[in-house]
Scaffold this motif. Structure first.
Motif, short mmCIF file in Angstrom:
data_model
loop_
_atom_site.label_atom_id
_atom_site.label_comp_id
_atom_site.label_asym_id
_atom_site.label_seq_id
_atom_site.Cartn_x
_atom_site.Cartn_y
_atom_site.Cartn_z
N ASP A 83 -1.57 3.36 9.80
CA ASP A 83 -1.58 5.07 9.38
C ASP A 83 -0.11 5.47 9.35
N LEU A 84 0.29 5.85 8.06
CA LEU A 84 1.56 6.19 7.90
C LEU A 84 1.92 7.33 8.45
N GLN A 85 1.08 8.54 8.77
CA GLN A 85 1.38 9.74 9.48
C GLN A 85 1.69 9.45 10.87
N THR A 86 0.62 8.86 11.54
CA THR A 86 0.98 8.59 12.93
C THR A 86 1.73 7.41 13.44
N LYS A 87 1.92 6.41 12.52
CA LYS A 87 2.57 5.05 12.73
C LYS A 87 1.71 4.11 13.81
N VAL A 88 0.39 4.44 13.74
CA VAL A 88 -0.58 3.69 14.49
C VAL A 88 -1.21 2.65 13.72
N SER A 89 -1.38 1.44 14.29
CA SER A 89 -1.82 0.39 13.53
C SER A 89 -3.26 0.24 14.14
N GLY A 90 -4.28 -0.54 13.36
CA GLY A 90 -5.36 -1.05 13.80
C GLY A 90 -5.41 -2.66 13.29
N LEU A 91 -5.77 -3.62 14.36
CA LEU A 91 -5.73 -5.02 14.20
C LEU A 91 -7.45 -5.26 14.34
N GLY A 92 -7.79 -6.09 13.53
CA GLY A 92 -8.85 -6.89 13.70
C GLY A 92 -9.05 -8.28 13.28
N CYS A 93 -9.90 -8.94 14.04
CA CYS A 93 -10.10 -10.38 13.56
C CYS A 93 -11.43 -10.90 13.93
N ALA A 94 -12.01 -11.72 13.22
CA ALA A 94 -13.34 -12.36 13.47
C ALA A 94 -13.14 -13.85 13.43
N ILE A 95 -13.47 -14.53 14.40
CA ILE A 95 -13.45 -16.05 14.50
C ILE A 95 -14.73 -16.68 14.56
N TYR A 96 -14.84 -17.56 13.54
CA TYR A 96 -16.35 -18.40 13.48
C TYR A 96 -15.81 -19.70 13.78
N TYR A 97 -16.78 -20.39 14.73
CA TYR A 97 -16.35 -21.79 15.38
C TYR A 97 -17.77 -22.17 15.90
N GLU A 98 -17.44 -23.65 16.10
CA GLU A 98 -18.59 -24.28 16.76
C GLU A 98 -18.24 -24.92 17.85
N GLN A 99 -18.96 -25.24 19.02
CA GLN A 99 -18.96 -25.79 20.33
C GLN A 99 -20.12 -26.16 20.88
N ASN A 100 -20.14 -27.76 21.56
CA ASN A 100 -21.31 -28.10 21.88
C ASN A 100 -22.59 -28.03 21.03
N GLY A 101 -22.41 -28.25 19.81
CA GLY A 101 -23.49 -28.30 18.83
C GLY A 101 -24.06 -26.76 18.43
N LYS A 102 -23.31 -25.88 18.73
CA LYS A 102 -23.69 -24.48 18.42
C LYS A 102 -22.69 -23.65 17.68
N SER A 103 -23.09 -22.56 16.99
CA SER A 103 -22.30 -21.86 16.27
C SER A 103 -22.01 -20.56 17.11
N PHE A 104 -20.67 -19.90 16.74
CA PHE A 104 -20.21 -18.72 17.60
C PHE A 104 -19.37 -17.72 16.94
N ARG A 105 -19.33 -16.50 17.13
CA ARG A 105 -18.60 -15.72 16.49
C ARG A 105 -18.07 -14.68 17.39
N LEU A 106 -16.77 -14.75 17.34
CA LEU A 106 -15.79 -13.69 18.16
C LEU A 106 -15.31 -12.71 17.53
N ARG A 107 -15.54 -11.55 17.82
CA ARG A 107 -15.04 -10.41 17.15
C ARG A 107 -14.09 -9.59 18.09
N LYS A 108 -12.74 -9.20 17.71
CA LYS A 108 -11.61 -8.65 18.60
C LYS A 108 -10.99 -7.65 17.79
N ASN A 109 -10.78 -6.46 18.14
CA ASN A 109 -9.64 -5.46 17.56
C ASN A 109 -8.66 -4.98 18.48
N ALA A 110 -7.81 -4.35 18.21
CA ALA A 110 -6.51 -3.55 19.07
C ALA A 110 -6.00 -2.74 18.25
N LYS A 111 -5.46 -1.59 18.80
CA LYS A 111 -4.67 -0.51 18.50
C LYS A 111 -3.23 -0.87 18.93
N MET A 112 -2.48 -0.40 18.02
CA MET A 112 -0.95 -1.08 18.21
C MET A 112 -0.19 0.35 17.77
#
Length: 222
Positions: A83-112
């Motif tokens: 956001d150019l006016q407030t100088k605030v950023s939003g960060l987001g990531c989604a991580i797909y992976y496998e472990q022990n024969g199963k599939s997972f999705r991790l979602r994470k965001n953060a304000k900076m």
């Protein structure tokens, strides 16, 4: 990890030919190799990864057994909003992976705060994702990082120079962390539409909605 098969095949009459497969998941390559061996006509087979490193069937089976209990077959989607006016950023990531024969999705965001551009926000989002990989215990394996920022992807892959001091600092932090974890990165640029999940997470962060979730998926990872 994906590999291709370099195969030498011999017919019952002694004719020989060599051919290579397309890249495939290591588990699939092992299964196909086993099937070819059962024909009794396989003279030689070598597995080659994306770095052109060669593996034997025995070595690959050992690798699969070692990583089964750890996060593997990892794909990371990341995006940053600014956001150019407030100088605030939003960060987001989604991580797909496998472990022990199963599939997972991790979602994470953060304000900076205190970032100066959308490009910085994109770098910060990727750095957030790498931190999450460390929390997961991912190490010493290939990981695909996918985003819609041509600046970040092309700079980290070495296609474009990193001239801005702030971006260079983020690039160094990310590369140092990846080196520490032993992660071999591959970078892929996609359209914003195909990066919608990470984009939505970044927008939620800008709107003050914090997200951190982990779910088991049906079938294979995205």
């Amino acid at each position: 990890m994906d590999v291709r098969l370099d195969i030498t095949y011999k017919t019952p009459k002694g004719l020989e030919t060599t051919f290579s497969s397309a890249d495939m998941r290591v588990e699939e390559a092992i299964a196909i190799a086993g099937d070819l061996e059962r024909t009794g006509r396989l003279k030689n087979i070598t597995f080659v990864d994306h770095r052109e490193q060669t593996w034997t069937l025995k070595q690959l089976k050992k690798l699969v057994a070692e990583i089964e209990t750890e996060p593997h077959h990892i794909t990371v989607y990341f995006d940053g909003g600014f956001d150019l006016q407030t100088k605030v950023s939003g960060l987001g990531c989604a991580i797909y992976y496998e472990q022990n024969g199963k599939s997972f999705r991790l979602r994470k965001n953060a304000k900076m705060e205190a970032l100066d551009s959308n490009n910085e926000a994109e770098y910060a989002a990727l750095h957030l994702a790498v931190q999450e990989l460390e929390e997961l215990g991912a190490h010493h394996l290939p990981v695909t990082f996918t985003g819609d920022s041509q600046v970040v992807i092309n700079q980290l892959s070495g296609e474009w120079p990193t001239m801005e001091k702030a971006l260079n600092s983020w690039a160094d932090r990310i590369e140092d962390k990846l080196k520490k974890l032993g992660i071999d990165p591959a970078y892929e640029v996609v359209s914003r539409k195909k990066n919608h999940e990470a984009d939505h997470l970044a927008s939620q962060a800008l709107n003050g909605v914090a997200v951190r979730s982990k779910v088991e998926l049906d079938g294979k990872s995205k």
